[in-house]
Design a protein around this motif. Structure first.
Motif, PDB file in Angstrom:
ATOM      1  N   ILE A  91      -4.343   9.938  -5.278  1.00 22.22           N
ATOM      2  CA  ILE A  91      -3.261  10.308  -6.188  1.00 22.22           C
ATOM      3  C   ILE A  91      -3.145   9.203  -7.231  1.00 22.22           C
ATOM      4  CG2 ILE A  91      -0.769  10.630  -6.436  1.00 22.22           C
ATOM      5  CD1 ILE A  91      -0.713  11.971  -3.750  1.00 22.22           C
ATOM      6  N   LYS A  92      -3.124   9.628  -8.486  1.00 23.29           N
ATOM      7  CA  LYS A  92      -2.984   8.690  -9.598  1.00 23.29           C
ATOM      8  C   LYS A  92      -1.810   9.159 -10.449  1.00 23.29           C
ATOM      9  CE  LYS A  92      -5.494   6.818 -13.594  1.00 23.29           C
ATOM     10  NZ  LYS A  92      -6.791   6.804 -14.316  1.00 23.29           N
ATOM     11  N   LEU A  93      -0.763   8.338 -10.523  1.00 22.00           N
ATOM     12  CA  LEU A  93       0.435   8.692 -11.277  1.00 22.00           C
ATOM     13  C   LEU A  93       0.656   7.674 -12.383  1.00 22.00           C
ATOM     14  CD1 LEU A  93       2.897   9.584  -8.380  1.00 22.00           C
ATOM     15  CD2 LEU A  93       1.409  11.119  -9.655  1.00 22.00           C
ATOM     16  N   MET A  94       0.354   8.063 -13.599  1.00 22.51           N
ATOM     17  CA  MET A  94       0.605   7.206 -14.752  1.00 22.51           C
ATOM     18  C   MET A  94       1.840   7.746 -15.471  1.00 22.51           C
ATOM     19  SD  MET A  94      -2.016   5.077 -14.609  1.00 22.51           S
ATOM     20  CE  MET A  94      -1.765   5.131 -12.843  1.00 22.51           C
ATOM     21  N   LYS A 115      -6.733   6.654  -1.602  1.00 20.86           N
ATOM     22  CA  LYS A 115      -6.591   5.875  -2.826  1.00 20.86           C
ATOM     23  C   LYS A 115      -5.282   6.225  -3.519  1.00 20.86           C
ATOM     24  CE  LYS A 115     -11.585   5.640  -3.621  1.00 20.86           C
ATOM     25  NZ  LYS A 115     -12.677   5.851  -4.599  1.00 20.86           N
ATOM     26  N   LEU A 116      -4.620   5.190  -4.047  1.00 20.49           N
ATOM     27  CA  LEU A 116      -3.360   5.386  -4.747  1.00 20.49           C
ATOM     28  C   LEU A 116      -3.322   4.472  -5.959  1.00 20.49           C
ATOM     29  CD1 LEU A 116      -0.485   6.682  -4.703  1.00 20.49           C
ATOM     30  CD2 LEU A 116       0.264   4.649  -3.456  1.00 20.49           C
ATOM     31  N   GLU A 117      -3.015   5.061  -7.118  1.00 22.50           N
ATOM     32  CA  GLU A 117      -2.891   4.281  -8.351  1.00 22.50           C
ATOM     33  C   GLU A 117      -1.582   4.665  -9.023  1.00 22.50           C
ATOM     34  OE1 GLU A 117      -5.511   3.312 -12.383  1.00 22.50           O
ATOM     35  OE2 GLU A 117      -6.449   4.279 -10.642  1.00 22.50           O
ATOM     36  N   LEU A 118      -0.762   3.675  -9.325  1.00 26.34           N
ATOM     37  CA  LEU A 118       0.575   3.921  -9.861  1.00 26.34           C
ATOM     38  C   LEU A 118       0.829   3.041 -11.072  1.00 26.34           C
ATOM     39  CD1 LEU A 118       2.458   3.643  -6.447  1.00 26.34           C
ATOM     40  CD2 LEU A 118       1.716   5.754  -7.527  1.00 26.34           C
ATOM     41  N   GLU A 119       1.597   3.600 -12.013  1.00 20.08           N
ATOM     42  CA  GLU A 119       1.948   2.824 -13.200  1.00 20.08           C
ATOM     43  C   GLU A 119       3.222   3.388 -13.821  1.00 20.08           C
ATOM     44  OE1 GLU A 119      -0.140   1.590 -17.422  1.00 20.08           O
ATOM     45  OE2 GLU A 119      -1.401   1.990 -15.683  1.00 20.08           O
ATOM     46  N   HIS A 120       3.968   2.536 -14.516  1.00 19.32           N
ATOM     47  CA  HIS A 120       5.176   2.940 -15.250  1.00 19.32           C
ATOM     48  C   HIS A 120       6.261   3.492 -14.330  1.00 19.32           C
ATOM     49  CE1 HIS A 120       2.980   2.156 -18.821  1.00 19.32           C
ATOM     50  NE2 HIS A 120       2.171   3.175 -18.699  1.00 19.32           N
ATOM     51  N   TRP A 121       6.599   2.749 -13.333  1.00 18.09           N
ATOM     52  CA  TRP A 121       7.683   3.181 -12.458  1.00 18.09           C
ATOM     53  C   TRP A 121       9.018   2.973 -13.145  1.00 18.09           C
ATOM     54  CZ3 TRP A 121       6.661   1.242  -6.830  1.00 18.09           C
ATOM     55  CH2 TRP A 121       5.459   1.786  -6.387  1.00 18.09           C
ATOM     56  N   HIS A 122       9.916   3.888 -12.888  1.00 19.57           N
ATOM     57  CA  HIS A 122      11.291   3.725 -13.360  1.00 19.57           C
ATOM     58  C   HIS A 122      11.966   2.678 -12.468  1.00 19.57           C
ATOM     59  CE1 HIS A 122      14.959   4.730 -15.360  1.00 19.57           C
ATOM     60  NE2 HIS A 122      15.569   4.945 -14.217  1.00 19.57           N
ATOM     61  N   ARG A 136       2.483   1.578   4.825  1.00 20.93           N
ATOM     62  CA  ARG A 136       2.420   1.420   6.281  1.00 20.93           C
ATOM     63  C   ARG A 136       2.035   2.715   6.994  1.00 20.93           C
ATOM     64  NH1 ARG A 136       7.441  -2.051   5.610  1.00 20.93           N
ATOM     65  NH2 ARG A 136       6.711  -4.177   5.988  1.00 20.93           N
ATOM     66  N   LYS A 137       2.571   3.848   6.527  1.00 27.47           N
ATOM     67  CA  LYS A 137       2.371   5.110   7.243  1.00 27.47           C
ATOM     68  C   LYS A 137       1.071   5.829   6.886  1.00 27.47           C
ATOM     69  CE  LYS A 137       7.216   6.021   8.233  1.00 27.47           C
ATOM     70  NZ  LYS A 137       8.386   6.905   8.020  1.00 27.47           N
ATOM     71  N   CYS A 138       0.545   5.588   5.684  1.00 34.48           N
ATOM     72  CA  CYS A 138      -0.727   6.224   5.297  1.00 34.48           C
ATOM     73  C   CYS A 138      -1.862   5.352   5.813  1.00 34.48           C
ATOM     74  CB  CYS A 138      -0.790   6.399   3.782  1.00 34.48           C
ATOM     75  SG  CYS A 138       0.459   7.515   3.125  1.00 34.48           S
ATOM     76  N   GLN A 139      -2.265   5.591   7.035  1.00 31.31           N
ATOM     77  CA  GLN A 139      -3.197   4.701   7.726  1.00 31.31           C
ATOM     78  C   GLN A 139      -4.623   4.732   7.168  1.00 31.31           C
ATOM     79  OE1 GLN A 139      -2.611   2.430  10.421  1.00 31.31           O
ATOM     80  NE2 GLN A 139      -0.573   2.742   9.569  1.00 31.31           N
ATOM     81  N   LEU A 140      -4.955   5.726   6.352  1.00 30.87           N
ATOM     82  CA  LEU A 140      -6.287   5.781   5.728  1.00 30.87           C
ATOM     83  C   LEU A 140      -6.304   5.110   4.366  1.00 30.87           C
ATOM     84  CD1 LEU A 140      -7.363   9.446   6.582  1.00 30.87           C
ATOM     85  CD2 LEU A 140      -7.934   7.344   7.806  1.00 30.87           C
ATOM     86  N   LEU A 141      -5.151   4.690   3.875  1.00 31.39           N
ATOM     87  CA  LEU A 141      -5.039   4.103   2.544  1.00 31.39           C
ATOM     88  C   LEU A 141      -5.724   2.734   2.514  1.00 31.39           C
ATOM     89  CD1 LEU A 141      -3.797   4.470  -0.292  1.00 31.39           C
ATOM     90  CD2 LEU A 141      -1.767   3.280   0.550  1.00 31.39           C
ATOM     91  N   THR A 142      -6.839   2.664   1.773  1.00 29.80           N
ATOM     92  CA  THR A 142      -7.603   1.419   1.701  1.00 29.80           C
ATOM     93  C   THR A 142      -7.828   0.946   0.272  1.00 29.80           C
ATOM     94  OG1 THR A 142      -9.631   2.734   1.875  1.00 29.80           O
ATOM     95  CG2 THR A 142      -8.806   1.719   3.899  1.00 29.80           C
TER      96      THR A 142
END
Length: 196
Positions: A91-94, A115-122, A136-142
């Motif tokens: 998931i990629k949230l720009m 995979k997780l990519e984040l940008e521009h959080w409020h 912590r809960k997404c155990q496959l997140l590397t």
């Protein structure tokens, strides 16, 4: 695949035409507008059966979901099209969003997200807690990349340490499970050896 063209009929056709072959599907949501039908009326949400049909015919399928580019649609509205049976690995949230989006990702994709990519959080409260809960809960997140506002500077450090430790563990497991591909030759097996 453009998010705006995603329909039950398309997924059904995809499952028939690419049965056993499709391994990656990228859904890109860009330049979206709240039009009173797509985002405010959730009757247009894709049916769970459509995804189950596609994943049944393409069991190795992994889905990447990307929101990148200027959008006028509310992020929580866009996220509602994501069904928890979707095999989302990235998931990629720009785009700016709140803690509730992170909580929804955690609840729905904790068993598939890699995979997780984040940008521009409020910059609102509870982001730190929701972010750490997701990691912590997404155990496959590397793999994680975050450009974000955290109220506690330790949040990013803790998250990265967790992800890096998990990645090292995964790499160690993979190296132990990898069969030895080099053949072990005995003198009798080598070239020029005398027949028995």
């Amino acid at each position: 695949m453009d998010y705006r063209h995603l329909t039950d009929g398309f997924l059904t056709a995809l499952s028939r035409s690419h049965a056993g072959q499709l391994k990656r599907l990228k859904i890109a949501a860009q330049y979206l507008m709240d039009d009173g039908t797509r985002f405010d009326n959730y009757q247009v949400k894709l049916a769970t059966n459509s995804w189950l049909t596609l994943t049944g015919s393409c069991p190795e399928l992994k889905v990447a979901f990307v929101i990148d580019g200027y959008t006028l649609a509310r992020i929580d509205s866009v996220m509602k099209i994501l069904d928890q049976v979707m095999p989302i690995y990235k998931i990629k949230l720009m785009h700016e969003f709140g803690y509730h989006v992170l909580s929804e990702i955690t609840a729905n994709f904790r068993n598939s997200l890699v995979k997780l990519e984040l940008e521009h959080w409020h910059p609102t409260g509870q982001i730190d807690a929701a972010f750490l809960d997701l990691v912590r809960k997404c155990q496959l997140l590397t793999h994680i990349k975050a450009t974000a506002y955290f109220s506690d500077p330790e949040t990013e450090r803790i998250a990265l340490e967790l992800v890096h430790a998990r990645r090292r563990q995964q790499e160690m497991r993979e190296s132990q499970e990898m069969p030895n591909k080099r053949a072990k030759l005995t003198p009798a097996d080598g070239p020029g050896s005398d027949p028995a």
